[in-house]
Design a protein around this motif. Structure first.
Motif, PDB file in Angstrom:
ATOM      1  N   UNK A   8       0.835  -1.200   0.000  1.00  0.00           N
ATOM      2  CA  UNK A   8       0.000   0.000   0.000  1.00  0.00           C
ATOM      3  C   UNK A   8       0.871   1.251   0.000  1.00  0.00           C
ATOM      4  N   UNK A   9       1.878   1.268   0.870  1.00  0.00           N
ATOM      5  CA  UNK A   9       2.741   2.448   0.984  1.00  0.00           C
ATOM      6  C   UNK A   9       3.599   2.638  -0.262  1.00  0.00           C
ATOM      7  N   UNK A  10       4.058   1.545  -0.860  1.00  0.00           N
ATOM      8  CA  UNK A  10       4.826   1.656  -2.103  1.00  0.00           C
ATOM      9  C   UNK A  10       3.965   2.186  -3.246  1.00  0.00           C
ATOM     10  N   UNK A  11       2.737   1.683  -3.344  1.00  0.00           N
ATOM     11  CA  UNK A  11       1.834   2.164  -4.391  1.00  0.00           C
ATOM     12  C   UNK A  11       1.459   3.627  -4.171  1.00  0.00           C
ATOM     13  N   UNK A  12       1.284   4.013  -2.920  1.00  0.00           N
ATOM     14  CA  UNK A  12       0.962   5.405  -2.613  1.00  0.00           C
ATOM     15  C   UNK A  12       2.129   6.323  -2.967  1.00  0.00           C
ATOM     16  N   UNK A  13       3.341   5.919  -2.607  1.00  0.00           N
ATOM     17  CA  UNK A  13       4.526   6.739  -2.901  1.00  0.00           C
ATOM     18  C   UNK A  13       4.777   6.824  -4.403  1.00  0.00           C
ATOM     19  N   UNK A  63      -3.060   4.227  -7.910  1.00  0.00           N
ATOM     20  CA  UNK A  63      -4.222   4.630  -7.112  1.00  0.00           C
ATOM     21  C   UNK A  63      -5.199   3.472  -6.977  1.00  0.00           C
ATOM     22  N   UNK A  64      -5.442   2.757  -8.068  1.00  0.00           N
ATOM     23  CA  UNK A  64      -6.337   1.601  -8.014  1.00  0.00           C
ATOM     24  C   UNK A  64      -5.766   0.512  -7.112  1.00  0.00           C
ATOM     25  N   UNK A  69      -5.801  -2.400  -1.966  1.00  0.00           N
ATOM     26  CA  UNK A  69      -5.084  -2.840  -0.769  1.00  0.00           C
ATOM     27  C   UNK A  69      -5.719  -2.274   0.496  1.00  0.00           C
ATOM     28  N   UNK A  70      -6.139  -1.027   0.459  1.00  0.00           N
ATOM     29  CA  UNK A  70      -6.797  -0.409   1.616  1.00  0.00           C
ATOM     30  C   UNK A  70      -8.107  -1.132   1.931  1.00  0.00           C
ATOM     31  N   UNK A  71      -8.879  -1.409   0.907  1.00  0.00           N
ATOM     32  CA  UNK A  71     -10.160  -2.085   1.123  1.00  0.00           C
ATOM     33  C   UNK A  71      -9.985  -3.532   1.580  1.00  0.00           C
ATOM     34  N   UNK A  72      -8.843  -4.140   1.246  1.00  0.00           N
ATOM     35  CA  UNK A  72      -8.570  -5.492   1.713  1.00  0.00           C
ATOM     36  C   UNK A  72      -8.393  -5.515   3.225  1.00  0.00           C
ATOM     37  N   UNK A  73      -7.754  -4.484   3.751  1.00  0.00           N
ATOM     38  CA  UNK A  73      -7.481  -4.453   5.190  1.00  0.00           C
ATOM     39  C   UNK A  73      -8.557  -3.732   5.991  1.00  0.00           C
ATOM     40  N   UNK A  74      -9.413  -2.964   5.336  1.00  0.00           N
ATOM     41  CA  UNK A  74     -10.477  -2.221   6.015  1.00  0.00           C
ATOM     42  C   UNK A  74     -11.820  -2.493   5.333  1.00  0.00           C
ATOM     43  N   UNK A  75     -12.309  -3.720   5.394  1.00  0.00           N
ATOM     44  CA  UNK A  75     -13.550  -4.043   4.676  1.00  0.00           C
ATOM     45  C   UNK A  75     -14.779  -3.330   5.227  1.00  0.00           C
TER      46      UNK A  75
END
Length: 82
Positions: A8-13, A63-64, A69-75
């Motif tokens: 997530x952090x790599x994709x965000x950066x 972004x996608x 990844x965010x939705x995987x960890x925060x359903x």
């Protein structure tokens, strides 16, 4: 609370950097010639538009990926948004 993975952090950066490159190239397209001292497209502007298109594609893909990844960890947050 679940924590997001390093992905997530790599994709965000990477998405942020490519978005910045996208904006810089739109505002100042001659940065390639100024910084590198070469004119790869002989003044036609094709190289700049290629950079803009690639940066936009990388930004959208990152972004996608970060969103997924965010939705995987925060359903629960994903369900509440619907």
């Amino acid at each position: 609370m679940n924590t997001v993975r390093l992905r997530f952090w790599l994709e965000t950066a990477l998405g942020s950097l490519s978005g910045l490159l996208f904006l810089i190239t739109l505002v100042w397209p001659q940065w390639i010639e100024t910084l590198l001292g070469v004119d790869p497209d002989a003044g036609s502007g094709a190289a700049e538009w290629l950079v803009v298109a690639l940066a936009a594609a990388v930004t959208a893909a990152c972004a996608f990926g970060a969103r997924t990844e965010w939705r995987r960890t925060h359903p629960s947050a994903a369900r509440a948004a619907r």
